[in-house]
Scaffold this motif. Structure first.
Motif, PDB file in Angstrom:
ATOM      1  N   ALA A  34       0.838  -1.201   0.000  1.00 21.89           N
ATOM      2  CA  ALA A  34       0.000   0.000   0.000  1.00 21.89           C
ATOM      3  C   ALA A  34       0.873   1.252   0.000  1.00 21.89           C
ATOM      4  O   ALA A  34       0.585   2.232  -0.711  1.00 21.89           O
ATOM      5  N   TYR A  35       1.953   1.213   0.768  1.00 23.19           N
ATOM      6  CA  TYR A  35       2.864   2.367   0.803  1.00 23.19           C
ATOM      7  C   TYR A  35       3.505   2.586  -0.564  1.00 23.19           C
ATOM      8  O   TYR A  35       3.564   3.711  -1.054  1.00 23.19           O
ATOM      9  N   VAL A  36       3.956   1.490  -1.190  1.00 22.65           N
ATOM     10  CA  VAL A  36       4.584   1.617  -2.514  1.00 22.65           C
ATOM     11  C   VAL A  36       3.590   2.214  -3.522  1.00 22.65           C
ATOM     12  O   VAL A  36       3.928   3.125  -4.281  1.00 22.65           O
ATOM     13  N   VAL A  37       2.354   1.733  -3.505  1.00 19.67           N
ATOM     14  CA  VAL A  37       1.361   2.274  -4.433  1.00 19.67           C
ATOM     15  C   VAL A  37       1.077   3.743  -4.105  1.00 19.67           C
ATOM     16  O   VAL A  37       0.942   4.577  -5.007  1.00 19.67           O
ATOM     17  N   GLY A  38       1.023   4.066  -2.813  1.00 19.53           N
ATOM     18  CA  GLY A  38       0.811   5.468  -2.424  1.00 19.53           C
ATOM     19  C   GLY A  38       1.926   6.364  -2.922  1.00 19.53           C
ATOM     20  O   GLY A  38       1.685   7.410  -3.536  1.00 19.53           O
ATOM     21  N   VAL A  39       3.164   5.963  -2.669  1.00 21.23           N
ATOM     22  CA  VAL A  39       4.312   6.753  -3.130  1.00 21.23           C
ATOM     23  C   VAL A  39       4.271   6.896  -4.657  1.00 21.23           C
ATOM     24  O   VAL A  39       4.467   7.989  -5.201  1.00 21.23           O
ATOM     25  N   THR A  40       4.011   5.792  -5.344  1.00 16.17           N
ATOM     26  CA  THR A  40       4.021   5.815  -6.803  1.00 16.17           C
ATOM     27  C   THR A  40       2.949   6.757  -7.345  1.00 16.17           C
ATOM     28  O   THR A  40       3.176   7.478  -8.318  1.00 16.17           O
ATOM     29  N   THR A  41       1.780   6.745  -6.716  1.00 16.50           N
ATOM     30  CA  THR A  41       0.722   7.657  -7.142  1.00 16.50           C
ATOM     31  C   THR A  41       1.177   9.108  -6.976  1.00 16.50           C
ATOM     32  O   THR A  41       0.934   9.957  -7.830  1.00 16.50           O
ATOM     33  N   ALA A  42       1.875   9.364  -5.859  1.00 16.39           N
ATOM     34  CA  ALA A  42       2.285  10.735  -5.550  1.00 16.39           C
ATOM     35  C   ALA A  42       3.430  11.216  -6.441  1.00 16.39           C
ATOM     36  O   ALA A  42       3.435  12.361  -6.902  1.00 16.39           O
ATOM     37  N   ILE A  43       4.421  10.368  -6.698  1.00 15.11           N
ATOM     38  CA  ILE A  43       5.616  10.826  -7.402  1.00 15.11           C
ATOM     39  C   ILE A  43       5.745  10.262  -8.811  1.00 15.11           C
ATOM     40  O   ILE A  43       6.657  10.645  -9.553  1.00 15.11           O
ATOM     41  N   GLY A  44       4.845   9.351  -9.212  1.00 17.09           N
ATOM     42  CA  GLY A  44       4.994   8.661 -10.501  1.00 17.09           C
ATOM     43  C   GLY A  44       4.943   9.602 -11.704  1.00 17.09           C
ATOM     44  O   GLY A  44       5.748   9.470 -12.634  1.00 17.09           O
ATOM     45  N   GLY A  45       3.997  10.537 -11.684  1.00 15.26           N
ATOM     46  CA  GLY A  45       3.868  11.439 -12.825  1.00 15.26           C
ATOM     47  C   GLY A  45       5.103  12.306 -12.992  1.00 15.26           C
ATOM     48  O   GLY A  45       5.669  12.423 -14.088  1.00 15.26           O
ATOM     49  N   GLY A  46       5.555  12.897 -11.886  1.00 18.54           N
ATOM     50  CA  GLY A  46       6.743  13.746 -11.938  1.00 18.54           C
ATOM     51  C   GLY A  46       7.996  12.966 -12.289  1.00 18.54           C
ATOM     52  O   GLY A  46       8.909  13.490 -12.938  1.00 18.54           O
ATOM     53  N   THR A  47       8.040  11.686 -11.870  1.00 18.16           N
ATOM     54  CA  THR A  47       9.204  10.863 -12.198  1.00 18.16           C
ATOM     55  C   THR A  47       9.258  10.599 -13.701  1.00 18.16           C
ATOM     56  O   THR A  47      10.323  10.745 -14.323  1.00 18.16           O
ATOM     57  N   MET A  48       8.127  10.238 -14.311  1.00 18.07           N
ATOM     58  CA  MET A  48       8.109  10.027 -15.759  1.00 18.07           C
ATOM     59  C   MET A  48       8.485  11.315 -16.494  1.00 18.07           C
ATOM     60  O   MET A  48       9.246  11.287 -17.460  1.00 18.07           O
ATOM     61  N   ARG A  49       7.975  12.449 -16.006  1.00 17.91           N
ATOM     62  CA  ARG A  49       8.333  13.735 -16.607  1.00 17.91           C
ATOM     63  C   ARG A  49       9.844  13.954 -16.559  1.00 17.91           C
ATOM     64  O   ARG A  49      10.467  14.283 -17.582  1.00 17.91           O
ATOM     65  N   ASP A  50      10.439  13.734 -15.386  1.00 25.43           N
ATOM     66  CA  ASP A  50      11.870  13.988 -15.244  1.00 25.43           C
ATOM     67  C   ASP A  50      12.697  13.041 -16.111  1.00 25.43           C
ATOM     68  O   ASP A  50      13.710  13.443 -16.683  1.00 25.43           O
ATOM     69  N   VAL A  51      12.258  11.769 -16.207  1.00 26.04           N
ATOM     70  CA  VAL A  51      12.971  10.820 -17.069  1.00 26.04           C
ATOM     71  C   VAL A  51      12.899  11.284 -18.531  1.00 26.04           C
ATOM     72  O   VAL A  51      13.905  11.295 -19.246  1.00 26.04           O
ATOM     73  N   LEU A  52      11.711  11.715 -18.973  1.00 24.93           N
ATOM     74  CA  LEU A  52      11.565  12.179 -20.360  1.00 24.93           C
ATOM     75  C   LEU A  52      12.373  13.452 -20.606  1.00 24.93           C
ATOM     76  O   LEU A  52      12.855  13.690 -21.710  1.00 24.93           O
ATOM     77  N   LEU A  53      12.522  14.275 -19.558  1.00 27.92           N
ATOM     78  CA  LEU A  53      13.324  15.505 -19.682  1.00 27.92           C
ATOM     79  C   LEU A  53      14.810  15.234 -19.466  1.00 27.92           C
ATOM     80  O   LEU A  53      15.612  16.169 -19.451  1.00 27.92           O
ATOM     81  N   SER A  54      15.183  13.945 -19.309  1.00 25.56           N
ATOM     82  CA  SER A  54      16.577  13.566 -19.032  1.00 25.56           C
ATOM     83  C   SER A  54      17.136  14.275 -17.797  1.00 25.56           C
ATOM     84  O   SER A  54      18.282  14.711 -17.779  1.00 25.56           O
ATOM     85  N   GLY A 113      13.686  24.044 -22.200  1.00 28.91           N
ATOM     86  CA  GLY A 113      13.850  24.477 -23.593  1.00 28.91           C
ATOM     87  C   GLY A 113      12.946  23.790 -24.606  1.00 28.91           C
ATOM     88  O   GLY A 113      13.150  23.930 -25.813  1.00 28.91           O
ATOM     89  N   PHE A 114      11.917  23.064 -24.150  1.00 32.30           N
ATOM     90  CA  PHE A 114      11.014  22.400 -25.089  1.00 32.30           C
ATOM     91  C   PHE A 114       9.887  23.346 -25.506  1.00 32.30           C
ATOM     92  O   PHE A 114       9.586  24.302 -24.793  1.00 32.30           O
ATOM     93  N   PRO A 115       9.248  23.069 -26.657  1.00 34.95           N
ATOM     94  CA  PRO A 115       8.131  23.921 -27.093  1.00 34.95           C
ATOM     95  C   PRO A 115       6.955  23.829 -26.120  1.00 34.95           C
ATOM     96  O   PRO A 115       6.863  22.877 -25.328  1.00 34.95           O
ATOM     97  N   PHE A 116       6.053  24.816 -26.191  1.00 31.82           N
ATOM     98  CA  PHE A 116       4.986  24.890 -25.197  1.00 31.82           C
ATOM     99  C   PHE A 116       4.027  23.708 -25.253  1.00 31.82           C
ATOM    100  O   PHE A 116       3.521  23.268 -24.225  1.00 31.82           O
ATOM    101  N   TRP A 117       3.763  23.189 -26.464  1.00 31.30           N
ATOM    102  CA  TRP A 117       2.837  22.037 -26.515  1.00 31.30           C
ATOM    103  C   TRP A 117       3.423  20.824 -25.798  1.00 31.30           C
ATOM    104  O   TRP A 117       2.691  20.049 -25.183  1.00 31.30           O
TER     105      TRP A 117
END
Lengths: 210, 210, 210
Positions: A34-54, A113-117
């Protein structure tokens, strides 16, 4: 000094983590799961963003988010019986998180430095991505693809940010406008049960039995 | 000037996005959800490849892929009733996409300095990875792990590329050979229902009731 | 020269791959699908760790892990009928893998300059992450979130590593202590069926029928 944005960040992280912990518990995950799922829900979106932004994921040198999720677990354990009664509060907190995470996702992507879209996509990913991972973990079809407008509220907020920036507003004003649009879109969507149409089945014109 | 490769890229992206949109709609995803699944099917494999190669994902500074997926959504909405009749066309376009994406995956990985066997894996991931994410999102066991030869066609193409390169052919010729092998493998696999064997259950030798 | 750590690495990779191949086969994945799930179980955790650390995934310039997974597939094909009888051995090998991968995850993260609590998370991710991807692929709720203590054993090992390092032990000793704690925690957990409590349903105090 604790800033206003940090308070919102705490509120949003807490609400996201609690949504993950509650859904995982309903599926009989143990406390660690439950804790892992909670953490993942909280930080998962930002983590994927940061990975895509290198970039290095934001939580890896700041224990705040993991502690906050631990506090969420404690809250669910202690106030388990009252959580249903707190549903309106958690819905509001979740929406505050959605709004804030959208703004931070947009600003981080523009700064890279990425475009707005692309920034609008990254804002939406930051806000709504954690919930998608949560639903994959609990083996459900992601809720945001089916229920009232959720991720689309982030897109609306992102478009608002874009127009504010084009009209010459500073970042703070544009961010507030963006967050307000996310908040209002989401509140209206839930109040009036607004959802997007579903594509009809491809053979819907023929009589059908199932 | 539009090149031939760009035409193939359009065809493949369109076919991949349409496969995601159709499957998501069959699961009653709303329009936004269907679009997200369509985009993910189209760009998911290449995104995972770019993340593993520590590069910025290819679609983040080129709106083509998102627009192409939007066009796919429009197509499904408008031609919904005719999609089943177009199945052969979409199958062909999907296979063209599979072939092209395999080639681009291989070439990008070789250019990044990795050994050729890694390039074959990355080519396969580029071609087949988006479909796996699509199936995770719609909460189904990934189709490519069970149906006719699909990802293995990419591996065959990759091996063909390797031998062409070893024999001294230039990149263009090797790429065409690779794509042709993917295309032919996949077409033959579907025409003759070729699929790999499934491992028998571990207790298959004993009588069993379920 | 083959080192002792390489032997453990082989044993752990083999056990992880076999667990993926067996579960995939039980779901009627074809041989290619079973291999992909096997590889993913073996290298998935370390791959996520390397992506989060902004490093090139460890298997991309070392064919060992893919060959090892191919050997696992061969093993399952040849010794299919005897696998159930080998269960205790595979359980032990799986636990050795869990212990080793935890140690390597911790050391790589510390070497990258992150705080120790991040290293413990990365050690746990390296050890337990592959199994989560495996379970997502076979469309099951991740087992480690529900069964006997598994990922938590990695956390215990990580804490042991931290204290050893603080007490001035060298890396080798700390790593051995860490691995031993993972191993013993996991063996005890399975022997005595130790698992973490599950949060009671939110309406558990009211009478309920399902």
């Amino acid at each position: 000094m604790i800033t206003f944005v940090q308070v919102l960040d705490f509120i949003g992280t807490l609400a996201f983590a609690i949504s993950g912990i509650r859904l995982a518990s309903a599926k009989r995950f143990d406390l660690f799961g439950a804790y892992v799922v909670g953490v993942t829900t909280a930080i998962g979106g930002g983590t994927m963003r940061d990975v895509l932004l290198s970039q290095s994921p934001f939580w890896m040198d700041n224990a705040f988010y993991l502690l906050c999720s631990a506090f969420a677990l404690l809250w669910v354990i202690v106030f388990r019986r009252f959580l249903v009664r707190q549903n309106n509060t958690w819905f509001l907190f979740d929406t505050i998180g959605l709004a804030l995470f959208t703004v931070t996702g947009i600003e981080k992507t523009v700064a890279a430095g990425f475009p707005f879209w692309t920034a609008i996509i990254m804002g939406t990913l930051t806000g709504a991505g954690g919930g998608v991972i949560r639903d994959v973990f609990i083996n459900e079809v992601p809720l945001i693809f089916r229920k009232e407008i959720y991720a689309l509220a982030c897109v609306f907020g992102g478009v608002a940010y874009y127009f504010c920036a084009r009209l010459g507003f500073d970042n703070v004003t544009s961010g507030i406008m963006c967050g307000a649009v996310v908040l209002v879109s989401r509140l209206l969507a839930v109040k009036f049960h607004l959802s997007l149409p579903v594509l009809k089945a491809e053979d819907a014109d023929e009589p059908k039995k199932d």
